[in-house]
Design an enzyme around this catalytic site. Structure first.
Site, PDB file in Angstrom:
ATOM      1  CD  GLU A  86       3.146 -33.254  22.738  1.00 49.50           C
ATOM      2  OE1 GLU A  86       4.275 -33.685  23.020  1.00 49.50           O
ATOM      3  OE2 GLU A  86       2.287 -33.001  23.596  1.00 49.50           O
ATOM      4  CG  ASP A 133       3.829 -48.352  11.562  1.00 48.21           C
ATOM      5  OD1 ASP A 133       2.682 -48.032  11.202  1.00 48.21           O
ATOM      6  OD2 ASP A 133       4.444 -47.751  12.463  1.00 48.21           O
TER       7      ASP A 133
END
Length: 718
Positions: free
Chosen positions: A457, A245
């Site tokens: 979110e 990542d």
């Protein structure tokens, strides 16, 4: 002709020959996501980082499909493969165009870091809307089919390369992800967190896997021998490449403390099998090799894997030999793509409540419709995150206005800010309430459009994210939304609540008082049209919830607790507000004539489930047959688990027979040592249009049929 130029040879042979021509320094720079050109070998610069979670992202105009969680709500494997195919068509078309003009920038390659097949174990997790929900089986099926659509069916070349992420045991909290250690039992690891990755690797043959930021049981995921070597490569036989990542490897020493320097960190990652670095820390591999911390052979093997992927994409072959090179830029944002996007959006909407047939609304009986709420005209609530740029966005307000035209007046009020206590900075608290009352007074029916957007979110560090580093602090409607909703209800007018969010919200007051409730997720650039057409009865909704809607935040285990006990429909003890797998429509389906081909299951055996789906209502529609399995005599087993699904479209007055196959693995469970065990004893198989919990039965008025199946001998399947 050199070996690597010989198209008759295998990609592995060619990659090995090409990498053998590179210097140590050249090999190091090929392990960075912004891989440098090597002009003497006719290798162009290539940026590995591209995104396609729900459409080609971050590189200009492309089709913006509903967010992943909405796609999951369709419960439709065939649709997921179609979506993947449409996304990869645009991906290839944009790549072909970009190559024509010499554009090799970030987000311009053919290696797309999607899908996200993490399990949405806790509804507070901000990135949950990137996933396919809380269930390992559903996530597996949808992930596999999306990848198959993305990667294509050519025997030699990949259409694009997909990537299963984030491996593994990754689902928040966002604000500590760079230092967090997810502690998980072997049983939960293999029963819940790994099945989707396994399916993506072994069934879909996904080309890439991305490691996660966190640690799992003490090992940093992007440098985990257990995950990357023992499980991914040795146990599952993964033959593609692994990427970190972004900037995750520097977390080894800065956040996790498992190494003490950048050189040690890159050595741990590379030696564990992380081939590609999203970031730039792998420049330290030069020093790691010189110090003997990484062998050059290990580095060479990583680069060879990367070049096999590039060769599978046809990057080094004669353009006329690669079928996908003919995909034209005209395919991007075409009329056909927009029409398909609208069809997909219609499949994702979930009708949660429809008391006294409030929906569909009858346009001919209305003079004025009120549309109130902070998400009514909010483009951000259409798209979620990891999004592209649409050439046209249709909000819910715009969809209703377009649908009603000049025949019905539409009155609108924002109602309140999405999460603050006023819309205007200098205004008083609740500064739109007078307008709300005025709209209610004038309107025959009110459509309240509430919820969240990707500013509330999402991922830690997302621009505009002002709530808990992306996570939700609780499950409630934020700000004054519930107050405004109660004011709307007090007007006495009929009310329809449309929720746009990427995750479960708790709204017990609305569930009790509002007659019609729709969960619309983040429905994509065409979402407003889909919502409007559904509200006014142009089609019957067919979505099912891919996550549990809980009644309160308080019933949830601690956010940092990765034990599955008390989580999701498989292990929760309380009654759901709205259950996983639930969704209503305007038509009535019956699942009848259910039969099982056998009443015993054994190793290497299977059972065929046959059922008839009959549409007894007034609308054409689609229903998802759901099959759940419960191990009745295994202590600690899930209540039951989804193990089969089949979406079928059935015209009104007609019926259709479906078959689903339950393999032996559908009945097996992992034990505490991670063995997949087919236990001796009785199993219950439930077949219907929902899970067999009491809440689903009460909401639908239908009870799935159940059957007993016996296993007479304990067997270890793997």
């Amino acid at each position: 002709m050199k070996v690597y130029q010989d198209e008759s040879r295998s990609f592995k042979e060619r990659a090995k020959a090409l990498v053998a021509e590179m210097t140590l320094e050249e090999k190091v720079f090929q392990t960075l996501h912004w891989a440098a050109a090597i002009e003497r070998l006719d290798i162009k610069a290539y940026n590995w980082w591209n995104e396609a979670l729900h459409g080609v992202a971050r590189a200009g105009v492309a089709t913006v499909f509903p967010q992943a969680i909405g796609l999951a709500a369709a419960f439709d494997e065939d649709m997921m493969e179609e979506v993947g195919d449409h996304v990869s068509t645009e991906g290839r078309a944009k790549f072909n165009m970009q190559q024509k003009y010499g554009d090799t920038d970030i987000y311009k390659g053919l290696t797309f870091w999607a899908p996200n097949v993490n399990i949405f174990r806790d509804p507070r997790w901000g990135r949950g809307h990137e996933t396919y929900g809380e269930d390992p089986y559903l996530t597996s099926r949808l992930g596999v089919r999306f990848i198959e659509g993305m990667q294509g069916k050519d025997e030699k070349y990949l259409k694009v390369a997909a990537c299963a992420k984030h491996f593994a045991v990754h689902s928040g909290p966002e604000d500590v992800r760079h230092s967090f250690n997810a502690e998980v039992s072997k049983q939960d690891l293999f029963e819940t967190y790994l099945p989707a990755f396994k399916a993506c690797v072994q069934e879909a043959k996904v080309e890439a896997v991305m490691g996660a930021y966190n640690r799992t049981n003490g090992e940093a995921c992007c440098g985990s021998k257990t995950l990357l070597q023992d499980i991914l490569r040795d146990k599952w036989g993964f033959d593609g490449h692994v990427t970190s990542d972004c900037w995750a490897i520097k977390d080894f020493h800065e956040g996790h403390g498992v190494t003490s320097s950048p050189v040690e960190s890159v050595a741990l990652a590379m030696n564990s099998g992380c081939d590609l670095n999203c970031g730039h820390i792998y420049v330290n591999l030069l020093e790691a090799v010189k110090q003997g911390l990484v062998s050059e052979d290990t580095l060479t093997r990583a680069v060879e894997r990367l070049y096999v992927s590039k060769m599978r994409l046809g990057i080094f072959d004669a353009p006329e030999h690669v079928p996908y090179n003919t995909i034209d830029y005209s395919e991007v944002d075409s009329k056909e793509q927009k029409e398909f996007n609208l069809r997909v959006a219609k499949k994702t909407l979930c009708l949660l409540k429809n008391e006294n047939a409030t929906l569909p609304l009858d346009k001919s009986k209305l003079k004025t419709v009120g549309v109130i709420g902070p998400n009514a005209n909010n483009r951000k609530a259409l798209i979620g995150n990891y999004e592209g740029t649409a050439s046209e966005y249709i909000t819910v307000l715009e969809g209703i206005q377009e649908y009603l035209g000049d025949d019905v007046r539409v009155r609108y009020s924002e109602g309140c800010h999405l999460f603050k206590d006023k819309v205007s900075g200098l205004g008083q608290v609740n500064d739109r309430i007078a307008e709300v009352r005025a709209v209610c007074d004038e309107s025959d029916v009110i459509i309240a459009v509430m919820g969240l957007d990707s500013g509330l979110e999402g991922e830690e560090g997302d621009q505009g994210n002002e709530f808990a580093s992306g996570d939700k602090p609780n499950l409630e409607l934020p700000g004054l939304q519930n107050t405004v909703l109660q004011e709307i209800y007090a007007s006495g007018k009929p009310v329809v609540l449309v929720l746009l969010s990427g995750s479960a919200l708790a709204f017990p007051w609305a569930e009790e008082h509002i007659p019609a409730i729709v969960q619309a997720w983040y429905p994509g650039a065409q979402g407003g049209r889909a919502v409007a057409q559904m509200l006014f009865g142009e089609y019957s909704p067919e979505g099912k919830l891919p996550v549990t809607f809980y009644r309160t935040t308080e019933e949830l285990p601690a956010f940092t607790d990765y034990n599955m006990k008390g989580r999701t429909y498989r292990y929760m003890e309380n009654e759901a507000l709205y259950p996983f797998g639930y969704g209503l429509g305007y038509t009535e389906f019956d699942v009848t004539d259910v039969s099982l081909s056998a009443s015993e299951i054994a190793k290497d055996g299977s059972i065929t489930v046959t059922a008839t789906v009959e549409n007894k209502g007034a609308y054409d529609g689609a229903e998802t047959v759901q099959v759940y399995v419960k191990a009745k005599e295994v202590v600690g087993a899930p209540h039951y688990q989804l193990k089969g699904l089949k979406k079928v479209a059935v015209a009104k007055g007609e019926s259709m027979t479906v078959e689903l196959v339950l393999k032996d693995t559908a009945f097996a469970l992992y034990d505490s040592d991670a063995n997949l065990v087919l236990n001796e004893g009785t199993y219950e198989v439930f077949v219907g249009s929902s899970q067999p919990d009491s809440r689903s039965i009460a909401l639908t008025g239908k009870k799935p049929q159940s059957f007993s199946v016996i296993c007479r001998k304990k067997e270890i399947l793997e």
